[in-house]
Design an enzyme around this catalytic site. Structure first.
Site, PDB file in Angstrom:
ATOM      1  N   ARG A 106       0.825  -1.212   0.000  1.00 41.93           N
ATOM      2  CA  ARG A 106       0.000   0.000   0.000  1.00 41.93           C
ATOM      3  C   ARG A 106       0.861   1.264   0.000  1.00 41.93           C
ATOM      4  O   ARG A 106       0.550   2.249  -0.667  1.00 41.93           O
ATOM      5  CB  ARG A 106      -0.939  -0.017   1.205  1.00 41.93           C
ATOM      6  CG  ARG A 106      -2.004   1.054   1.164  1.00 41.93           C
ATOM      7  CD  ARG A 106      -2.975   0.929   2.325  1.00 41.93           C
ATOM      8  NE  ARG A 106      -4.097   1.837   2.147  1.00 41.93           N
ATOM      9  CZ  ARG A 106      -5.208   1.538   1.505  1.00 41.93           C
ATOM     10  NH1 ARG A 106      -5.354   0.340   0.978  1.00 41.93           N
ATOM     11  NH2 ARG A 106      -6.188   2.424   1.377  1.00 41.93           N
ATOM     12  N   TYR A 215      -0.194 -13.207  -0.831  1.00 41.53           N
ATOM     13  CA  TYR A 215       0.338 -12.873  -2.155  1.00 41.53           C
ATOM     14  C   TYR A 215       1.618 -12.057  -1.994  1.00 41.53           C
ATOM     15  O   TYR A 215       1.864 -11.455  -0.942  1.00 41.53           O
ATOM     16  CB  TYR A 215      -0.690 -12.101  -2.992  1.00 41.53           C
ATOM     17  CG  TYR A 215      -1.315 -10.888  -2.334  1.00 41.53           C
ATOM     18  CD1 TYR A 215      -0.677  -9.645  -2.335  1.00 41.53           C
ATOM     19  CD2 TYR A 215      -2.564 -10.977  -1.730  1.00 41.53           C
ATOM     20  CE1 TYR A 215      -1.272  -8.535  -1.768  1.00 41.53           C
ATOM     21  CE2 TYR A 215      -3.168  -9.879  -1.157  1.00 41.53           C
ATOM     22  CZ  TYR A 215      -2.517  -8.662  -1.180  1.00 41.53           C
ATOM     23  OH  TYR A 215      -3.098  -7.564  -0.599  1.00 41.53           O
TER      24      TYR A 215
END
Length: 403
Positions: A106, A215
């Site tokens: 992010r 992931y």
């Protein structure tokens, strides 16, 4: 003379709004409450629908330098460990949808948007300087900042997140609703994990009343893992990032397969920041365009349509909003309220659909009993057809998906 837009919020949505408005030929002043630009460490999945928007802003090279591009999405049963279905990503996503499927830290997504704003526009960024309230005269919008300063603009975009003050004043709404779901999240260097626990793909583990997703991010150097369980939320909801006890997560995973439990223990042993706890909140799906824009004020991202993470599109919808805002603000033959109305009309139904599908996915992911058995059987039988989401990744209204 250029028109001026004021942007509340310096997160992913606020920076995307600033970038889009600048590309539309507007002067931008962005106000961020925090004293420094930063994003809490967590992973984000961005589908082809979002990657295309970043490409249009000239950010493909920056994205390529920091993201990972998984080759496939795998769904597994969290109890048995059995593979249920696979969706090819990588070149298949590019061929189908014109852009890759990416996974990114992010902070890296925030950073590349910030770079796009600071290096590619003349936007003014004001830190430690939030917009607390506004007044819309019909001709100009006047805001008052947290430092007591009054600023006038031709429009105001509230991109100030889940607990948006702009939304509260514009719509007089109640606080966000608590979903009863809690997300444990962690980031761990892949090299710190045993080779069997590393990953280059997206894996979703579906179990009764819980699911996990893992992931790679940051070029594959880090692994992001999120485990979402059902349970009571901490009292301090606005401070969304809470210290979490790994023992509590171990307890929640009792009854799941050894592989998933080994992964969680491996992360617990090697994640520098340990596990963090995120109580999930959202709002009901958007009901009409006027919930996204009224007069000279528009809402964007989580301020407009906070959603559960079960379609991995929270950040993506904010970026899509900003791209549509850019198109609307560039309609120079229209008055500003009509431009914002056009923006809202073109976005509210798609956002509402993603919100509703995210809620539905949560029920499917966490299903128990006969529904769980039916879900697993459908995935084994139909696999890729259920996992693909053409209407979402193409950016149109076609197609349907059970997941």
């Amino acid at each position: 003379m250029k028109k001026q837009v004021l942007v509340a919020g310096g997160g992913i949505g606020g920076l995307a709004a600033a970038l889009g408005a600048s590309r539309a030929g507007w002067d931008v002043r962005l106000y961020e409450r925090a004293a420094a630009f930063s994003e809490v460490g967590a992973g984000v999945q961005i589908g082809p629908n979002v990657v295309r928007r970043l490409q249009a802003w000239g950010l493909q090279q920056a994205l390529q330098a920091v993201a990972a591009f998984p080759s496939r999405l795998q769904v597994r049963n969290a109890v048995s460990g059995r593979e249920l279905a696979v969706l090819p990503l990588g070149p298949t996503a590019v061929e189908r949808y014109g852009a890759a499927y990416a996974t990114i830290h992010r902070a890296d997504l925030h950073g590349l948007l910030l770079q796009g704003v600071t290096q590619g526009t003349d936007a003014q960024l004001h830190l430690d300087h939030a917009i607390d309230r506004f007044a819309d005269s019909g001709e100009v919008v006047t805001v008052r900042t947290s430092r007591g300063k009054e600023v006038e603009g031709d429009a105001l975009i509230g991109a100030d997140g889940l607990w948006s003050r702009t939304r509260t004043q514009l719509l007089c709404t109640m606080p966000p609703r608590v979903t009863g779901h809690l997300a444990y999240r962690a980031l761990v260097p892949q090299q710190a994990l045993p080779e069997a626990l590393r990953t280059i793909q997206v894996t979703a583990w579906l179990g009764p009343r819980l699911h996990a997703v893992q992931y790679p991010v940051r070029r594959g150097e880090l692994q992001n893992i999120v485990v979402i369980v059902q349970g009571p939320a901490p009292q301090d909801l606005e401070n969304w990032d809470h210290a979490a006890n790994a023992a509590g997560l171990d307890h929640a995973l009792q009854g799941t397969c050894t592989t998933l439990q080994d992964l969680v223990r491996g992360v617990s042993d090697h994640a520098p920041a340990g596990w963090r706890l995120w109580p999930l909140c959202d709002r009901p799906p958007v009901r009409a365009a006027d919930e996204m824009a009224r007069g000279l004020v528009g809402l964007l991202g989580d301020a407009a349509h906070p959603m559960r993470p079960y379609l991995a599109q929270g950040a993506g919808m904010a970026i899509e909003d900003a791209a549509e805002l850019q198109r609307a603000l560039a309609m120079h033959d229209l008055e500003v309220p009509l431009r914002l109305t056009r923006y809202a009309l073109n976005r509210w139904q798609r956002n509402a659909r993603v919100q509703a599908r995210s809620i539905r996915n949560g029920r499917i992911f966490h299903a128990t009993g006969l529904v769980r058995w039916g879900r697993d059987g459908a995935l084994r039988l139909l696999g890729e057809r259920l996992l693909d989401v053409p209407w979402l990744y193409r950016g149109d209204g076609a197609g349907a998906s059970a997941l």
